[in-house]
Design a protein around this motif. Sequence first.
Motif, PDB file in Angstrom:
ATOM      1  N   ARG A 123      51.055  40.526  46.700  1.00 13.12           N
ATOM      2  CA  ARG A 123      51.133  39.640  47.759  1.00 13.12           C
ATOM      3  C   ARG A 123      51.903  38.558  47.614  1.00 13.12           C
ATOM      4  N   HIS A 124      51.911  38.078  46.504  1.00 20.38           N
ATOM      5  CA  HIS A 124      52.613  36.721  46.128  1.00 20.38           C
ATOM      6  C   HIS A 124      53.450  37.205  44.780  1.00 20.38           C
ATOM      7  N   ARG A 125      54.564  36.287  44.622  1.00 16.51           N
ATOM      8  CA  ARG A 125      55.389  36.517  43.615  1.00 16.51           C
ATOM      9  C   ARG A 125      55.809  35.370  42.495  1.00 16.51           C
ATOM     10  N   THR A 126      55.615  33.984  43.322  1.00 10.85           N
ATOM     11  CA  THR A 126      55.649  32.956  42.509  1.00 10.85           C
ATOM     12  C   THR A 126      54.797  31.735  42.893  1.00 10.85           C
TER      13      THR A 126
ATOM     14  N   SER B 271      51.474  44.502  35.767  1.00 10.20           N
ATOM     15  CA  SER B 271      50.577  43.664  35.953  1.00 10.20           C
ATOM     16  C   SER B 271      50.675  42.443  35.303  1.00 10.20           C
ATOM     17  N   ASP B 272      51.837  42.149  34.474  1.00  5.26           N
ATOM     18  CA  ASP B 272      52.038  41.151  33.604  1.00  5.26           C
ATOM     19  C   ASP B 272      52.291  39.753  34.786  1.00  5.26           C
ATOM     20  N   ILE B 273      51.505  38.777  34.234  1.00  3.40           N
ATOM     21  CA  ILE B 273      51.947  37.500  35.056  1.00  3.40           C
ATOM     22  C   ILE B 273      52.535  36.392  34.019  1.00  3.40           C
TER      23      ILE B 273
ATOM     24  N   HIS C  84      46.332  33.279  39.436  1.00  2.00           N
ATOM     25  CA  HIS C  84      46.608  34.630  38.662  1.00  2.00           C
ATOM     26  C   HIS C  84      46.114  35.562  39.464  1.00  2.00           C
ATOM     27  N   GLN C  85      44.888  35.647  40.122  1.00  2.99           N
ATOM     28  CA  GLN C  85      44.474  36.777  40.963  1.00  2.99           C
ATOM     29  C   GLN C  85      45.327  37.182  41.921  1.00  2.99           C
ATOM     30  N   MET C  86      45.604  36.104  42.698  1.00  2.00           N
ATOM     31  CA  MET C  86      46.540  36.325  43.909  1.00  2.00           C
ATOM     32  C   MET C  86      47.904  36.985  43.641  1.00  2.00           C
ATOM     33  N   LEU C  87      48.433  36.560  42.493  1.00  2.00           N
ATOM     34  CA  LEU C  87      49.587  37.213  41.961  1.00  2.00           C
ATOM     35  C   LEU C  87      49.736  38.548  41.569  1.00  2.00           C
ATOM     36  N   LEU C  88      48.420  39.040  41.051  1.00  2.00           N
ATOM     37  CA  LEU C  88      48.063  40.157  40.825  1.00  2.00           C
ATOM     38  C   LEU C  88      47.747  41.261  41.911  1.00  2.00           C
TER      39      LEU C  88
END
Length: 343
Positions: free
Chosen positions: A142-145, A4-6, A135-139
Amino acid sequence: MAASDIGVAAVATALPGPPIDNATLGRTLRAGGTFESWVDTFIGTSTRHLAMDLETGEVRFSLADLAETAGRKALSAAGVAPGEVDLVVMGTSMPDSLLPTTVNVVADRLGIDGVATYQLQSGCTGAMQALDVAHQMLLTGRHRTALVLGGDVCAKHVDLGVEFETLSPGELVNTVLFGDGAGALVLTADPAPGSVLLRRVLVRFVGRGRAPGQIVEWFGMGDRHEQRPALHEDFKAIEEHVPTLAAQALTELIEAQGWQPADLDYLLPPQLSVRMTDRIVKHLALPRAEEVSCVGETGNTANALPFFQLERMLSRMSSGQRAVAVAVESSKWIKSGFVLEAA
């Protein structure tokens, strides 16, 4: 790193042209001899950068120009190719046009295509809102960058023909308070060892029943000749509420992390003006956090400010250090912020 680290892969900023000091601004505005001392006493800004050439009135940079520059620098610093970006989010209060959105113009220029893009319109918390969405979408996985953009260009509200001495107090303050700029940040769901991690983002609307502290009008073909002011700010309400809301945001952020005020190494405070920032920092009363501010040199660049602060701080963070950023939106009252921790 936990799943879960961004991580913050890179941050970059862009300013339009050289700094404009108070003496130069005063001459352009044909202000009196007390102008510089007035700015120093009540605002505290020494320089700002403007997209408009004060000698000719020509607008030399658009928001898209500045955001493209910042975005390109951030991607390069992160070692990320445009084709690797799968999400772009931008926060601004003054886009170049209502349509097409500035975020899509910038994505096109950077060579980013076929991805989700979002533009959020907000004042001083727009960058935080953009960061929160990314941040929420990366968590979700579905998205990486993500490329997160923020900035404002206030050229639409600069009238070089106005006599400084005829301005109302609110108009007078706005003339010297703001600067132009843009910032970009690359977030990744695959942070490298030792990265600075984005732990939490807060965006909270708290304006129910409160009168707006700031109003920015826009004009179309039907009402462009109306003589109502384009900008209005309730500075008394801002002075009263912003320090309190900043303290609330700070407390909510660090308590959610299980941190104590003494655990913070850096504070990125709201950047309305130098004098207002000084008041807020004193009100927050953090025992050991180092203040990271830039408003004295850049002016209030609104949605670009957190990027300028981050750019100054990130290279100084060492393993285990913690930082908190806070911003408050006065137009209909939003408290916001984020916390970072160096792995």
